[in-house]
Design an enzyme around this catalytic site. Sequence first.
Site, mmCIF file in Angstrom:
data_model
loop_
_atom_site.group_PDB
_atom_site.id
_atom_site.type_symbol
_atom_site.label_atom_id
_atom_site.label_comp_id
_atom_site.label_asym_id
_atom_site.label_seq_id
_atom_site.Cartn_x
_atom_site.Cartn_y
_atom_site.Cartn_z
ATOM 1 N N ASN A 20 -9.521 3.855 -1.268
ATOM 2 C CA ASN A 20 -8.753 3.363 -0.133
ATOM 3 C C ASN A 20 -9.000 1.894 0.147
ATOM 4 O O ASN A 20 -10.159 1.475 0.284
ATOM 5 C CB ASN A 20 -9.134 4.185 1.110
ATOM 6 C CG ASN A 20 -8.411 3.728 2.359
ATOM 7 O OD1 ASN A 20 -7.190 3.684 2.392
ATOM 8 N ND2 ASN A 20 -9.163 3.347 3.372
ATOM 9 N N GLU A 21 -7.929 1.111 0.253
ATOM 10 C CA GLU A 21 -7.986 -0.286 0.713
ATOM 11 C C GLU A 21 -9.021 -1.105 -0.041
ATOM 12 O O GLU A 21 -9.775 -1.859 0.559
ATOM 13 C CB GLU A 21 -8.254 -0.336 2.226
ATOM 14 C CG GLU A 21 -7.128 0.279 3.042
ATOM 15 C CD GLU A 21 -7.385 0.289 4.550
ATOM 16 O OE1 GLU A 21 -8.533 0.518 4.951
ATOM 17 O OE2 GLU A 21 -6.416 0.079 5.311
ATOM 18 N N LEU A 22 -9.060 -0.953 -1.365
ATOM 19 C CA LEU A 22 -10.079 -1.680 -2.131
ATOM 20 C C LEU A 22 -9.578 -3.064 -2.527
ATOM 21 O O LEU A 22 -10.211 -4.067 -2.245
ATOM 22 C CB LEU A 22 -10.489 -0.867 -3.362
ATOM 23 C CG LEU A 22 -11.068 0.522 -3.035
ATOM 24 C CD1 LEU A 22 -11.330 1.302 -4.306
ATOM 25 C CD2 LEU A 22 -12.346 0.403 -2.215
ATOM 26 N N ASP A 64 0.182 -2.258 3.441
ATOM 27 C CA ASP A 64 -0.682 -1.605 4.425
ATOM 28 C C ASP A 64 -0.617 -2.564 5.613
ATOM 29 O O ASP A 64 -0.860 -3.758 5.441
ATOM 30 C CB ASP A 64 -2.068 -1.552 3.751
ATOM 31 C CG ASP A 64 -3.227 -1.097 4.602
ATOM 32 O OD1 ASP A 64 -3.362 -1.584 5.730
ATOM 33 O OD2 ASP A 64 -4.055 -0.308 4.108
#
Length: 929
Positions: free
Chosen positions: A475-477, A556
């Site tokens: 997630n969200e790396l 995002d």
Amino acid sequence: MANLKAWISALVALILPVKASTKVTDLSTFKWNLASTPANISVPAKIPGAVHLDLQAAGIIGDPYHGLNDYDLRWVIKPNWTYSAEISKPASGASAWLLFNGLDTFTSIELCGKHVAATNNQFRQYWFDVTNIFKNCSGKPTLSINFGNAVEISEKISKIPGQETWPPGVEGLFEFEHRQFIRKEQNDFGWDWGPAFSPTGTWQPAYLVEIPPFDVHIRNVLVDVYRENQVPLLVPDQSKNWVVNASLDYLGSLPKDAHLEFALFDQKKQLVTEGKLTNVIQASNTITGSTVIAKDFVNLWWPTGLGNQTLYSLRLTIAQEGKKSISSVTRKIGFRTILLNQEPIRPDQLAKGVAPGANWHFEINGKEFYAKGSNFIPPDAFWTRVTRDKMELLFDAVVKGNQNMLRVWASGAYLPDFIYDIADELGVLLWSEFNFGDALYPVDKEFLNNCKEEAVYQVRRINHHPSLALWAGGNELENLELRQVQGSENSTRYFAEYETLFLDILGVTVFENSRSISYTPSSTSNGWSKLDFSRPQPITQRYYNTTAGEIYGDTDYYNYDSTVAFDFTRYPVGRFSNEFGFHSMPSIHTWRQAVDEKDLSWESEVVILRNHHPPPGGPEKNLNAARGGMLEMTQAHSTYYPIPNKTDPAAQFAALCLASQIFQADYYGSQIQFYRRGSGMPERQLGSLYWQLEDIWQAPTWAGIEYGGRWKVLHYRAKDLYQNVIVSPFYNLEDQKLEVYVTSDLFVPVAGKLHMEWYDWKGKPLNLTQNFPKDVNVTVGAINSTRIGSWNLSDTLNGIDLKNAVLMMETYMWLAELPPNTAPTKFYRHRNWFTPTFLSSAKIVDPGLKLTHVPKELKFVIKATSGVAAWVWLDYPADVLVTFDNNGFWVSPDLPMIVKYEVHEDNGKIPWGWADNVTVQSIWDFTLP
Ligand SMILES: *[C@@H]1O[C@H](CO)[C@@H](O)[C@H](O)[C@H]1NC(C)=O
Ligand SMILES: *[C@@H]1O[C@H](CO)[C@@H](O)[C@H](O)[C@H]1NC(C)=O
Ligand SMILES: *[C@@H]1O[C@H](CO)[C@@H](O)[C@H](O)[C@H]1NC(C)=O
Ligand SMILES: *[C@@H]1O[C@H](CO)[C@@H](O)[C@H](O)[C@H]1NC(C)=O
Ligand SMILES: *[C@@H]1O[C@H](CO)[C@@H](O)[C@H](O)[C@H]1NC(C)=O
Ligand SMILES: *[C@@H]1O[C@H](CO)[C@@H](O)[C@H](O)[C@H]1NC(C)=O
């Protein structure tokens, strides 16, 4: 009778060759005890289970979800806890194994007083040969599993000399620190929508397996279904036949000449085809083979709304030439290709007006489609409370909400098979993620080996489900974590470490096991820039090496400055939106499950401290941080809607909770419409997955469905806007320009009419001086958006009070390309509303709402007798779960609404007369005392 039975079994024994077979005993069938010496507690226990739940069942603690128990029960996780049971002794001659499908997390296992093993990964399957321990065990064998404190152990690991470090802030810190050093559900240490219980226990089934010689127990099954010549990440050729590759992991031993047979059955249990798998290989307790299935033999599996969810049963049998079968196993499969297409924009796309760059969208069975959905988080802090009934109810809400895809977010847990089964049956695609998120991770050899074992087990276990849509590394790396270290002193090392874990370990594990599934290392990313299949790891990531004017990847987006919430020029322009949102309160009914009546207030510390956005940032209560997040909600709803000011405290709390939900629904609605419109814009936007589908507990969060299943305003608003054809207003506050678009995600064009009508708040049609069309003929292409027109409201509404103007828009559409002389049978209707000023300053009036129940038809009729009613909300009492086919809508005197309902019985008995306690209100009610 007894004699006859004995006689029959004697006869059977004579006729059949006696062959002992594998015996599997579920460890839940033994009598378990949970004890902690330091805590001086010993209670009956369950496997699978969790320490908190066993203590609650024994009356030692109250409901962990009540009040501030998430803080007050912290003592529970401090000491070690030991689960123990006397288990049965296996028959002699067999080998004996302990098989655990999920231990959470650090354990030391003993049998008959002998150390069996230590484990340190919640997501691995563990198996241990305990034959010799049993052999030397005198007396009754006791199995004990000693669980350590994960918070303490993670801290110890972080302090190992030479351990990797990162700049401050790289580890997203919620409550307990150091989660990135351990393989445990990352949100167990806290997240901004959940508690930090750090649960402990056997969270998945566990077994005692007895295997006689030349027999096996199949512990995991890989089935990969793909088109011949299919290569992951590239467009598959839909004219090819199917390949079914099957690979069984087993305990025990097989004769060298064992082979694999298959039989494929359809949903009516009719045999479709059967035979032997070819290219059979046996290596390290795995037997693998494949076969080709002619493409015309089978029907395709489609997600909901796009076609049938055709499933088949595949029976796989390990057999020996000329002898009986050794072992067999069945998996439900579906025939479909699913691709995350990130290829460069092609010339034919450019010619259609698609902006250059790269694609980033899904294709099912060779067709691009619009992904509509949300993000799935763990539905409970304690997984053993996540039952099939609850998940069926949740997925029913997903499908009723017109959602076809969920992103199974990366820092929870890999979902159990029964949830994938439900998704297979209902046609909900599950974009699935490895459980890494909002941190960078160590890459020492032991950690990588541990991750590899986890990935191999999970990828193989889940791959057969047709609902599996994608594997993402975490997630969200790329968009958050790597951004933070980019250009820092150790930037090169951190990027290299990221690639080691997320490409070389996780990516390669997917590619080694599956040709059907795409992989991306990070949930949000600019995608790959190059693929080279001569390397085991084919992907080169683009990262931030982008060209101005080109569009890549998915987006995002969060902005807690609500004053600009409806300025759509700020929303990200990308190919796909995988996260966006804003938090809101659950309803007062759901709050009542968790807090005392005296705490039902916006100012209550209990309520405030259950808000974890922004996160406390440590294990202690952080009232200031929590107040900040509450203030964001207050500012948002008080900017845009009348501010409730009721004398009755409970009524005031209920109204504020609803106000926060209305803002949330309004804001998400604005973004969903913007992203969907993007299907007809240069960005060719093809996905909207909002944050988040459901709740883990009762608290202010981004969820659209409350803990317990009650729908917030958001779930209804998303249901409305995820219909195939929608009409949407886009109002630019700067230049007062109103544009109206009709958007469709159907595979074929639609045609029909759009009707528009301006009213004043009393519901009287406005007499416009400027021409504004009332009826417009509209066509919309396949997965596209059509601009109906653009009007400057200072001209259009010249002489009219903008605060007293309401626009109603309604489409009436059908499939445009029907065969000659065919009348349309299916109509796509959507009604939407627009006001040129926010409702906080609009001249709203009492709409005189009237609610009528028609029990025979399971419906309510809602009429507005004296004005337009905005955000009409049907509320129903606690102790029953009801879903409406519409809620949070608008009505005007000439447009009443019929609302059908469904009562779900899973909360126990349906209270008699619940419908008499249904209430109706609208935004007008916020102005009443
Ligand atoms: C606590 O549990 C952990 C994990 O099983 C183990 O390594 C440790 O030795 C245990 N400590 C005690 C005092 O039992
Ligand atoms: C879906 O299933 C129904 C019922 O079995 C069948 O009539 C229909 O043709 C199928 N549709 C497609 C597209 O295969
Ligand atoms: C970069 O890594 C080195 C070696 O581990 C370490 O000593 C140094 O503190 C790191 N720099 C920063 C800014 O973290
Ligand atoms: C950036 O992308 C361009 C075009 O794809 C490529 O030629 C160049 O090598 C890339 N630069 C880096 C640093 O990767
Ligand atoms: C709320 O109502 C009370 C009377 O019930 C009044 O005294 C108070 O000024 C009102 N507050 C606001 C912000 O309107
Ligand atoms: C618009 O005009 C009609 C007829 O001229 C009149 O009956 C109606 O009241 C007017 N509406 C408004 C809102 O002024």
